[in-house]
Scaffold this motif. Structure first.
Motif, PDB file in Angstrom:
ATOM      1  N   UNK A  75       0.820  -1.203   0.000  1.00 33.20           N
ATOM      2  CA  UNK A  75       0.000   0.000   0.000  1.00 33.20           C
ATOM      3  C   UNK A  75       0.866   1.269   0.000  1.00 33.20           C
ATOM      4  N   UNK A  76       1.897   1.308   0.844  1.00 32.24           N
ATOM      5  CA  UNK A  76       2.772   2.488   0.906  1.00 32.24           C
ATOM      6  C   UNK A  76       3.501   2.689  -0.427  1.00 32.24           C
ATOM      7  N   UNK A  77       4.005   1.613  -1.008  1.00 26.21           N
ATOM      8  CA  UNK A  77       4.686   1.718  -2.298  1.00 26.21           C
ATOM      9  C   UNK A  77       3.759   2.195  -3.395  1.00 26.21           C
ATOM     10  N   UNK A  78       2.527   1.703  -3.397  1.00 37.21           N
ATOM     11  CA  UNK A  78       1.556   2.148  -4.401  1.00 37.21           C
ATOM     12  C   UNK A  78       1.228   3.625  -4.239  1.00 37.21           C
ATOM     13  N   UNK A  79       1.075   4.079  -3.005  1.00 35.15           N
ATOM     14  CA  UNK A  79       0.774   5.492  -2.753  1.00 35.15           C
ATOM     15  C   UNK A  79       1.943   6.371  -3.195  1.00 35.15           C
ATOM     16  N   UNK A  80       3.177   5.964  -2.851  1.00 34.49           N
ATOM     17  CA  UNK A  80       4.337   6.761  -3.236  1.00 34.49           C
ATOM     18  C   UNK A  80       4.511   6.825  -4.752  1.00 34.49           C
ATOM     19  N   UNK A  81       4.311   5.712  -5.436  1.00 36.59           N
ATOM     20  CA  UNK A  81       4.450   5.731  -6.892  1.00 36.59           C
ATOM     21  C   UNK A  81       3.311   6.508  -7.554  1.00 36.59           C
ATOM     22  N   UNK A  82       2.131   6.495  -6.953  1.00 33.09           N
ATOM     23  CA  UNK A  82       1.029   7.308  -7.465  1.00 33.09           C
ATOM     24  C   UNK A  82       1.352   8.793  -7.290  1.00 33.09           C
ATOM     25  N   UNK A  83       1.914   9.147  -6.123  1.00 40.28           N
ATOM     26  CA  UNK A  83       2.322  10.541  -5.899  1.00 40.28           C
ATOM     27  C   UNK A  83       3.393  10.962  -6.905  1.00 40.28           C
ATOM     28  N   UNK A  84       4.335  10.071  -7.195  1.00 39.26           N
ATOM     29  CA  UNK A  84       5.370  10.392  -8.180  1.00 39.26           C
ATOM     30  C   UNK A  84       4.756  10.601  -9.565  1.00 39.26           C
ATOM     31  N   UNK A  85       3.817   9.727  -9.940  1.00 41.39           N
ATOM     32  CA  UNK A  85       3.181   9.864 -11.251  1.00 41.39           C
ATOM     33  C   UNK A  85       2.407  11.178 -11.343  1.00 41.39           C
ATOM     34  N   UNK A  86       1.705  11.558 -10.270  1.00 40.09           N
ATOM     35  CA  UNK A  86       0.973  12.830 -10.259  1.00 40.09           C
ATOM     36  C   UNK A  86       1.934  14.011 -10.335  1.00 40.09           C
ATOM     37  N   UNK A  87       3.063  13.916  -9.625  1.00 39.27           N
ATOM     38  CA  UNK A  87       4.057  14.990  -9.645  1.00 39.27           C
ATOM     39  C   UNK A  87       4.710  15.096 -11.031  1.00 39.27           C
ATOM     40  N   UNK A  88       5.023  13.946 -11.631  1.00 43.07           N
ATOM     41  CA  UNK A  88       5.705  13.948 -12.926  1.00 43.07           C
ATOM     42  C   UNK A  88       4.807  14.474 -14.048  1.00 43.07           C
ATOM     43  N   UNK A  89       3.503  14.240 -13.930  1.00 42.54           N
ATOM     44  CA  UNK A  89       2.591  14.719 -14.969  1.00 42.54           C
ATOM     45  C   UNK A  89       2.108  16.146 -14.719  1.00 42.54           C
TER      46      UNK A  89
END
Length: 117
Positions: A50-64
């Motif tokens: 769950x933590x890894x999914x949240x962090x990678x989702x935050x990265x994807x939102x930041x990158x886009x």
């Protein structure tokens, strides 16, 4: 003088079929199918997932560009979120996939595949 290939042979009876040797039975306490993982292992696996999914989702939102950061906090943040997301997602996903596969009864998966403390 003629030699036979099989000199000794187990006598087939009702208690022991010819292809079963009781010396090679796995004791119940060592049977991997009966050994369940601890609650701590299950909680840690799904927590890391769950933590890894949240962090990678935050990265994807930041990158886009959907999650902007102030300019003074931008330096190194995106790389840190990406690295931490990958580090937490990998072991969580590995153990979670094994747990779900064993629970569903997929052949080839057992609780022995999960590393223990």
């Amino acid at each position: 003088m003629q030699r036979h290939a099989r000199r000794y042979q187990r006598v087939d009876d009702a208690d022991h079929p010819a292809d079963h040797d009781p010396r090679f039975d796995v004791p119940e306490h060592m049977n991997p199918k009966l050994r369940k993982p601890s609650k701590k292992t299950v909680a840690l696996a799904f927590g890391l997932l769950m933590v890894g999914s949240i962090l990678l989702t935050c990265y994807a939102l930041y990158a886009t560009g959907h999650m902007p950061l102030p300019k003074n906090e931008e330096r190194g943040t995106s790389l840190a979120i990406l690295v931490l997301g990958c580090i937490t997602l990998a072991p969580g996903l590995y153990v979670s996939v094994i747990l779900v596969a064993v629970w569903r009864g997929v052949p080839g998966f057992s609780y022995d595949m999960i590393p223990q403390e």
